[in-house]
Design a protein around this motif. Structure first.
Motif, PDB file in Angstrom:
ATOM      1  N   ARG A  53      11.920   5.356 -27.165  1.00 45.98           N
ATOM      2  CA  ARG A  53      10.795   4.807 -26.405  1.00 45.98           C
ATOM      3  C   ARG A  53      10.522   5.624 -25.153  1.00 45.98           C
ATOM      4  N   LEU A  54      11.566   6.159 -24.566  1.00 50.47           N
ATOM      5  CA  LEU A  54      11.381   6.999 -23.378  1.00 50.47           C
ATOM      6  C   LEU A  54      10.600   8.264 -23.738  1.00 50.47           C
ATOM      7  N   ALA A  55      10.900   8.844 -24.907  1.00 54.95           N
ATOM      8  CA  ALA A  55      10.148  10.022 -25.353  1.00 54.95           C
ATOM      9  C   ALA A  55       8.698   9.660 -25.649  1.00 54.95           C
ATOM     10  N   MET A  56       8.477   8.469 -26.186  1.00 55.30           N
ATOM     11  CA  MET A  56       7.105   8.015 -26.411  1.00 55.30           C
ATOM     12  C   MET A  56       6.378   7.825 -25.081  1.00 55.30           C
ATOM     13  N   ALA A  57       7.075   7.271 -24.085  1.00 54.75           N
ATOM     14  CA  ALA A  57       6.476   7.087 -22.768  1.00 54.75           C
ATOM     15  C   ALA A  57       6.106   8.425 -22.141  1.00 54.75           C
ATOM     16  N   PRO A  90       0.821  -1.220   0.000  1.00 58.03           N
ATOM     17  CA  PRO A  90       0.000   0.000   0.000  1.00 58.03           C
ATOM     18  C   PRO A  90       0.854   1.270   0.000  1.00 58.03           C
ATOM     19  N   ASP A  91       0.415   2.241  -0.793  1.00 62.31           N
ATOM     20  CA  ASP A  91       1.057   3.555  -0.886  1.00 62.31           C
ATOM     21  C   ASP A  91       2.522   3.463  -1.318  1.00 62.31           C
ATOM     22  N   ALA A  92       2.842   2.474  -2.108  1.00 56.43           N
ATOM     23  CA  ALA A  92       4.216   2.297  -2.575  1.00 56.43           C
ATOM     24  C   ALA A  92       4.519   3.180  -3.765  1.00 56.43           C
ATOM     25  N   THR A  93       5.782   3.532  -3.899  1.00 57.73           N
ATOM     26  CA  THR A  93       6.293   4.093  -5.138  1.00 57.73           C
ATOM     27  C   THR A  93       6.875   2.936  -5.941  1.00 57.73           C
ATOM     28  N   VAL A  94       6.481   2.836  -7.220  1.00 52.40           N
ATOM     29  CA  VAL A  94       6.870   1.700  -8.054  1.00 52.40           C
ATOM     30  C   VAL A  94       7.734   2.194  -9.200  1.00 52.40           C
ATOM     31  N   HIS A  95       8.850   1.515  -9.415  1.00 49.92           N
ATOM     32  CA  HIS A  95       9.780   1.891 -10.483  1.00 49.92           C
ATOM     33  C   HIS A  95       9.798   0.794 -11.539  1.00 49.92           C
ATOM     34  N   ASP A  96       9.353   1.129 -12.736  1.00 50.30           N
ATOM     35  CA  ASP A  96       9.427   0.230 -13.889  1.00 50.30           C
ATOM     36  C   ASP A  96      10.762   0.507 -14.576  1.00 50.30           C
ATOM     37  N   VAL A  97      11.707  -0.423 -14.428  1.00 52.91           N
ATOM     38  CA  VAL A  97      13.070  -0.172 -14.904  1.00 52.91           C
ATOM     39  C   VAL A  97      13.256  -0.529 -16.376  1.00 52.91           C
ATOM     40  N   THR A  98      12.224  -1.026 -17.017  1.00 48.72           N
ATOM     41  CA  THR A  98      12.252  -1.297 -18.469  1.00 48.72           C
ATOM     42  C   THR A  98      10.954  -0.766 -19.059  1.00 48.72           C
ATOM     43  N   CYS A  99      10.691   0.501 -18.886  1.00 47.85           N
ATOM     44  CA  CYS A  99       9.335   1.032 -19.122  1.00 47.85           C
ATOM     45  C   CYS A  99       8.929   1.080 -20.575  1.00 47.85           C
ATOM     46  N   SER A 100       9.898   1.084 -21.517  1.00 48.91           N
ATOM     47  CA  SER A 100       9.570   1.140 -22.942  1.00 48.91           C
ATOM     48  C   SER A 100       8.596   2.297 -23.214  1.00 48.91           C
ATOM     49  N   LEU A 156      10.074  10.143 -15.349  1.00 46.96           N
ATOM     50  CA  LEU A 156      10.868   9.355 -16.291  1.00 46.96           C
ATOM     51  C   LEU A 156      12.339   9.729 -16.240  1.00 46.96           C
ATOM     52  N   ALA A 157      13.194   8.735 -16.512  1.00 45.17           N
ATOM     53  CA  ALA A 157      14.633   8.967 -16.547  1.00 45.17           C
ATOM     54  C   ALA A 157      15.271   7.966 -17.488  1.00 45.17           C
ATOM     55  N   ARG A 158      16.370   8.364 -18.106  1.00 45.71           N
ATOM     56  CA  ARG A 158      17.133   7.425 -18.927  1.00 45.71           C
ATOM     57  C   ARG A 158      18.120   6.709 -18.023  1.00 45.71           C
ATOM     58  N   ALA A 159      17.999   5.376 -17.967  1.00 40.49           N
ATOM     59  CA  ALA A 159      18.862   4.613 -17.068  1.00 40.49           C
ATOM     60  C   ALA A 159      18.901   3.158 -17.492  1.00 40.49           C
ATOM     61  N   ASP A 160      19.993   2.515 -17.131  1.00 42.89           N
ATOM     62  CA  ASP A 160      20.170   1.088 -17.373  1.00 42.89           C
ATOM     63  C   ASP A 160      19.410   0.318 -16.302  1.00 42.89           C
ATOM     64  N   ALA A 161      18.629  -0.682 -16.732  1.00 44.60           N
ATOM     65  CA  ALA A 161      17.847  -1.465 -15.771  1.00 44.60           C
ATOM     66  C   ALA A 161      18.730  -2.183 -14.766  1.00 44.60           C
ATOM     67  N   LEU A 162      19.989  -2.456 -15.117  1.00 43.89           N
ATOM     68  CA  LEU A 162      20.880  -3.178 -14.225  1.00 43.89           C
ATOM     69  C   LEU A 162      21.670  -2.257 -13.306  1.00 43.89           C
ATOM     70  N   THR A 163      21.346  -0.974 -13.348  1.00 39.10           N
ATOM     71  CA  THR A 163      21.958  -0.008 -12.427  1.00 39.10           C
ATOM     72  C   THR A 163      20.849   0.631 -11.610  1.00 39.10           C
ATOM     73  N   PRO A 164      20.636   0.216 -10.362  1.00 37.25           N
ATOM     74  CA  PRO A 164      19.555   0.787  -9.549  1.00 37.25           C
ATOM     75  C   PRO A 164      19.682   2.304  -9.466  1.00 37.25           C
ATOM     76  N   GLY A 191       9.470   5.595 -14.322  1.00 35.01           N
ATOM     77  CA  GLY A 191       9.822   4.758 -15.462  1.00 35.01           C
ATOM     78  C   GLY A 191      11.206   5.102 -15.963  1.00 35.01           C
ATOM     79  N   SER A 192      11.963   4.084 -16.338  1.00 33.77           N
ATOM     80  CA  SER A 192      13.276   4.341 -16.923  1.00 33.77           C
ATOM     81  C   SER A 192      13.546   3.339 -18.029  1.00 33.77           C
ATOM     82  N   ASP A 193      14.400   3.750 -18.963  1.00 35.09           N
ATOM     83  CA  ASP A 193      14.747   2.912 -20.102  1.00 35.09           C
ATOM     84  C   ASP A 193      16.012   3.497 -20.725  1.00 35.09           C
TER      85      ASP A 193
END
Length: 396
Positions: free
Chosen positions: A137-141, A101-111, A150-158, A130-132
């Motif tokens: 795709r990030l601009a589309m998101a 409940p009331d979480a912040t959720v990060h989609d690390v491959t948001c496309s 939104l942010a540009r980031a590698d999914a394997l880098t928290p 969201g990050s990608d």
């Protein structure tokens, strides 16, 4: 593969001029017999962006029924194919909100933002990030989900301290769909390792070998097989399982009875002769290894302990089944003779446990009658059997 959008294409499509151009492109037929003329028309009016316009309108049309408000979206062919159907995305978002409940959720491959859209709309989720790595795709998101951060980031880098991380590693290799654990980008095992110890939800291919994940790689979470209107869409990996649950089937029906069943349920289903009905459980139930659990929950039984067909005196709500007329030992010659006697002209054929092509069999039977029937062909022990049934019906 589809058209390779540039960031200039996206900037144009998001502008007032781009929106007008998209409206004009959408007024065109854009079908094989008109495509050359339509592209020529667009090339004269929008010489630098005709391909982007065609691809966007074509993808929007294909997205009807899969994504919400497709006429407003910017998307690519590959992104559309990979995107989560909105019914599944919204179900997952609601479950995340319920678990955290009331979480912040990060989609690390948001496309393009298919899951982000569901997260930002879900009650009980405080915020969505969201990050990608793909700037297009990030601009589309950014266009599709303006409420998300939104942010540009590698999914394997928290890159955030979000309460929950979700990921959808691309499941394609060389342009072909792959179910192998090692054929994802970013690699599935690396995603699990990087976010170990954090609440993590990973969307995987429905055919992923989750037993291998457990046995060889030590995945200790919950595997959720999800189907939508009869088609298995994904296996979702939850790093933090529900108490006592390791496997779960989630069956979503937009017009019917949706349900879930887990391996915490009783699986003491019997094996017996066929009753009034035969039914084939939903694919999510089968892939999750929960056939016996489902049978026991609904007063059904198996015809054979190794075969997924179930039988019972009544169909569970929402399930489709075949009412048994008679049972025979499997013989193509006897089947042809009996169907002729029953004046069968239209036949539904379903097969499990026997190597048989239903379409080829149907052609060989050369049916000529007026009655619609079904035949369920399977094995019980080592013997092939066939059940001639009334055409399949669904219990309301």
């Amino acid at each position: 593969m589809g058209y390779d959008f540039t960031i200039d294409d996206v900037t144009f499509l998001r502008s007032d001029s781009g929106r007008s151009a998209l409206a004009y492109a959408d007024s065109l037929v854009l079908q094989p017999d008109t495509m050359l003329a339509d592209i020529g028309n667009l090339s004269r009016r929008f010489p630098e962006h005709q391909a982007a316009l065609v691809e966007t309108v074509t993808c929007r049309r294909k997205a009807v029924g899969k994504l919400r408000h497709p006429d407003r979206l910017l998307l690519t062919a590959d992104a559309l194919q990979q995107a989560t159907a909105f019914q599944v995305a919204e179900h997952r978002a609601a479950e995340i909100a319920d678990r955290y409940p009331d979480a912040t959720v990060h989609d690390v491959t948001c496309s393009i933002g298919a899951d982000l859209a569901a997260l930002t709309a879900a009650e009980g989720i405080a915020g969505a990030i969201g990050s990608d790595l793909d700037v297009v795709r990030l601009a589309m998101a950014a266009h599709n989900v303006p409420a998300a951060t939104l942010a540009r980031a590698d999914a394997l880098t928290p890159t955030s301290n979000a309460d929950v991380v979700i990921a959808d590693p691309a499941r394609r290799s060389g342009g072909r769909r792959s179910f192998r654990i090692e054929d994802t980008e970013p690699p599935l095992l690396e995603v699990l390792a990087v976010y170990a110890g954090r609440p993590l939800v990973v969307k995987s291919a429905p055919g992923v070998d989750y037993r291998l994940l457990r046995d060889r790689y030590g995945f200790a979470g919950e595997v959720q097989l999800v189907s939508l209107n009869g088609g298995v869409r994904e296996a979702c990996l939850w790093s933090q399982p529900s108490p006592g649950v390791r496997r779960r089937a989630t069956v979503i029906r937009t017009a019917g009875t949706s349900f879930e069943i887990t391996d915490a349920a009783d699986d003491a289903a019997d094996v017996d002769d066929a009753g009034t009905w035969i039914l084939d459980p939903d694919g999510a139930v089968i892939r999750a290894g929960l056939v016996r659990h489902f049978a026991q929950a609904h007063g059904l039984w198996q015809l054979d302990p190794q075969i997924a067909y179930l039988s019972g005196e009544e169909l569970p709500p929402g399930e489709r089944g075949w009412r048994v007329i008679e049972q025979l030992g499997f013989s193509e010659k006897n089947l042809k003779r009996r169907l002729a006697e029953l004046e069968c002209g239209t036949l539904e054929i379903t097969v499990r446990g026997i190597d048989l092509d239903p379409d080829r069999l149907r052609k060989r039977l050369k049916l000529k009658g007026s009655r619609s029937l079904a035949v369920v062909i399977t094995r019980i022990g080592r013997a092939g059997v066939m059940f001639i049934c009334e055409s399949g019906v669904r219990q309301s």
